[in-house]
Design an enzyme around this catalytic site. Structure first.
Site, PDB file in Angstrom:
ATOM      1  N   LYS A 158       7.447  -1.413   8.027  1.00 26.18           N
ATOM      2  CA  LYS A 158       8.063  -1.312   6.512  1.00 26.18           C
ATOM      3  C   LYS A 158       8.527  -2.735   5.957  1.00 26.18           C
ATOM      4  CE  LYS A 158      10.367   2.681   5.660  1.00 26.18           C
ATOM      5  NZ  LYS A 158      11.594   3.555   5.829  1.00 26.18           N
ATOM      6  N   HIS A 208      12.172  14.766   3.257  1.00 27.41           N
ATOM      7  CA  HIS A 208      12.705  13.476   2.437  1.00 27.41           C
ATOM      8  C   HIS A 208      13.848  14.390   1.692  1.00 27.41           C
ATOM      9  CE1 HIS A 208      12.942   9.906  -0.154  1.00 27.41           C
ATOM     10  NE2 HIS A 208      13.932  10.898  -0.674  1.00 27.41           N
ATOM     11  N   GLU A 275      18.976   7.735   0.408  1.00 26.03           N
ATOM     12  CA  GLU A 275      17.838   8.411   0.824  1.00 26.03           C
ATOM     13  C   GLU A 275      17.593   8.492   2.340  1.00 26.03           C
ATOM     14  OE1 GLU A 275      14.618   7.686  -2.527  1.00 26.03           O
ATOM     15  OE2 GLU A 275      13.981   6.538  -0.573  1.00 26.03           O
ATOM     16  N   ARG A 293      20.305   2.519  -8.455  1.00 26.45           N
ATOM     17  CA  ARG A 293      19.835   2.854  -9.943  1.00 26.45           C
ATOM     18  C   ARG A 293      20.017   4.409 -10.388  1.00 26.45           C
ATOM     19  NH1 ARG A 293      14.514   4.799  -8.717  1.00 26.45           N
ATOM     20  NH2 ARG A 293      13.765   3.704  -7.117  1.00 26.45           N
ATOM     21  N   VAL A 296      14.349   8.704 -11.517  1.00 30.59           N
ATOM     22  CA  VAL A 296      13.587   9.824 -12.405  1.00 30.59           C
ATOM     23  C   VAL A 296      13.884  11.235 -12.252  1.00 30.59           C
ATOM     24  CG1 VAL A 296      11.117  10.723 -12.550  1.00 30.59           C
ATOM     25  CG2 VAL A 296      11.415   8.358 -12.142  1.00 30.59           C
TER      26      VAL A 296
END
Ligand code: ADP
Length: 451
Positions: A158, A208, A275, A293, A296
């Site tokens: 990652k 998730h 997350e 932030r 969506v």
């Protein structure tokens, strides 16, 4: 409270912020690129300034033009929305140094959390579980091989500056690790100008789950419960819901508390999301990143808590204390969001620009549609392909699923290929209805066909 705010964004989120401001009696200044001339959100703003040509690098990402528009528009604050400069610590710093409040966290908190390796250190000190992985950045190939063998294959490479799934590679053995390292670093360098990569144990078939946070400038941090965003393709979310359907109340409490601890440790303020991935084999959750932030999928949390996240962001940025305590935030019912994108699932989810020739939007009890498009709207090639977000809220998950099925059945969009046909299949799928899914569910059930 602010009298005037500049919205440094476009499309759906610009409209969402302008609507919140209108209800709060705050005037808005919008910005637009030449490609967005005539966009719907501009007609609702009090003023609007063109900041350059279509490509985002020449307009929505131009800090100097945004600051000029803010000064000409005489605003006291800037809302960055999501995407573009929303997680750019330099932009936050520039805004504040020009005496314009940035509606988001401090640039220091953003910097710390924007770097995934640094964010992991914070998580470690807050006693939040981490995916087994490298202690920090990988210095060279030999170290990577050593580390991967310690963790055990498969491992995930990652990017420390990563986002949107870029710079991520699964490695099954030493050979694919070596090639993957080079590819991931090159992709990360190109996308983020930062080639730093690290390793994590690749959790097979995970879920998730993320936690919505609100923190004010007076030390109050609350969570607005969790969202399950397991349904993804190409590591991008397509459906999000709350509550997480497979987690017990106690497990949900635990993950939310972990998120609050992490945010407190980071000195984070405003709205944010922590997350996690959930290992279904062990039922353990692990921190992966913080999104500094508004996201969506924020309406999902708004519907189950009754709290307006955009208004809360603005109030917090203006220095107000959160008007509620954790105990007063009650999770009610089940909310599910489906992303309607102008992309063609039959062609590898490639963007599908074009003009919407016919549009009929569903409504009725329990249905919310957040979107900037209208019949005759042309989706251009410059920006993301999101048409809008269809969100339902009903007392139970079964009722929310039925509501979503009938809303998707009502939906008519012609002129561009969209994700609606795939979403209809997803919501008709028995395994999805039982929530027996993981992050690879779409790719396994609807294998991509070659474009
Ligand atoms: P990005 O910031 O690029 O979106 P994330 O760290 O948020 O990257 O990961 C994106 C998605 O990739 C996650 O939602 C999850 O599906 C998958 N993922 C991330 N880390 C792991 C892991 N260690 N094992 C398995 N899947 C992972």
């Amino acid at each position: 409270m602010f009298q005037r705010i500049l919205v440094a964004n476009r499309g759906e989120i610009a409209l969402r912020v302008i609507r919140a401001c209108k209800e709060m009696g705050i005037e808005t200044v919008a910005v637009f690129s030449e490609a967005d001339r005539g966009a719907h959100y501009l007609s609702l703003a009090d003023e609007a300034y063109c900041i350059g040509p279509g490509p985002a690098t020449d307009s929505y990402l131009m800090i100097n033009r945004l600051i000029s528009a803010a000064e000409i528009g005489n605003v006291q604050a800037i809302h960055p929305g999501y995407g573009f400069l929303a997680e750019n610590a330099h932009f936050a710093e520039v805004c504040r140094s020009c005496n314009i409040e940035f509606i988001g966290p401090t640039h220091q908190a953003m910097q710390k959390l924007g770097d995934k390796v640094a964010a992991k250190q914070i998580a470690r000190s807050a006693k939040v579980p981490l995916v087994p992985g490298s202690a920090g950045l990988i210095a060279n190939e030999a170290e990577a091989v050593r580390c991967a063998n310690q963790i055990g294959y498969p491992v995930l490479i990652k990017a420390t500056a990563g986002g949107g799934g870029k710079g991520m590679r699964v490695a099954m053995n030493d050979v694919s690790l070596k090639t993957g390292l080079k590819a991931a670093a090159a992709e990360a360098e190109k996308a983020f100008k930062n080639a730093g990569v690290y390793l994590e144990k690749y959790i097979e078939r995970p879920r998730h789950v993320e936690v919505q946070i609100l923190a004010d400038l007076h030390g109050n941090v609350v969570h607005l419960w969790e969202r399950d965003c397991t349904l993804q393709r190409r590591h991008q979310k397509l459906v999000e819901e709350s509550p997480a359907p497979t987690m017990s109340k106690a497990a949900r409490e635990e993950i939310c508390q972990a998120a609050v601890r992490l945010v407190k440790q980071a000195g984070y303020t405003n709205a944010g999301t922590v997350e996690f991935i959930l290992d279904q084999a062990t039922n353990k959750f692990y921190f992966i990143e913080v999104n500094a932030r508004i996201q969506v999928e924020h309406p999902v949390s708004e519907l189950v808590t009754g709290i307006d996240l955009i208004k809360s962001q603005i109030r917090v940025a203006a220095g107000e204390a959160l008007p509620f305590k954790q105990k007063q935030i009650v999770h009610s019912g089940s909310a599910i969001e489906a992303r309607i994108n102008a992309e063609d699932p039959a062609r590898g989810f490639r963007g599908s620009p074009g003009t919407i020739t016919k549009l009929r939007v569903p409504g009725g009890p329990g249905v919310r549609f957040d979107s900037h498009v209208y019949q005759g709207y042309t989706i251009g090639p410059y920006y993301d392909s999101m048409i809008g977000k269809l969100i339902v809220h009903r007392p139970t998950r079964d009722e929310a699923l039925s509501c979503m099925r009938r809303a998707l059945a009502e939906f008519v969009i012609e002129g561009v290929a969209t994700t609606i046909p795939l979403l209809r299949e997803i919501f008709a799928n028995a395994a999805f209805a039982r929530s027996e899914i993981d992050t690879t569910f779409i790719e396994r059930t609807w294998p991509p066909t070659a474009p």
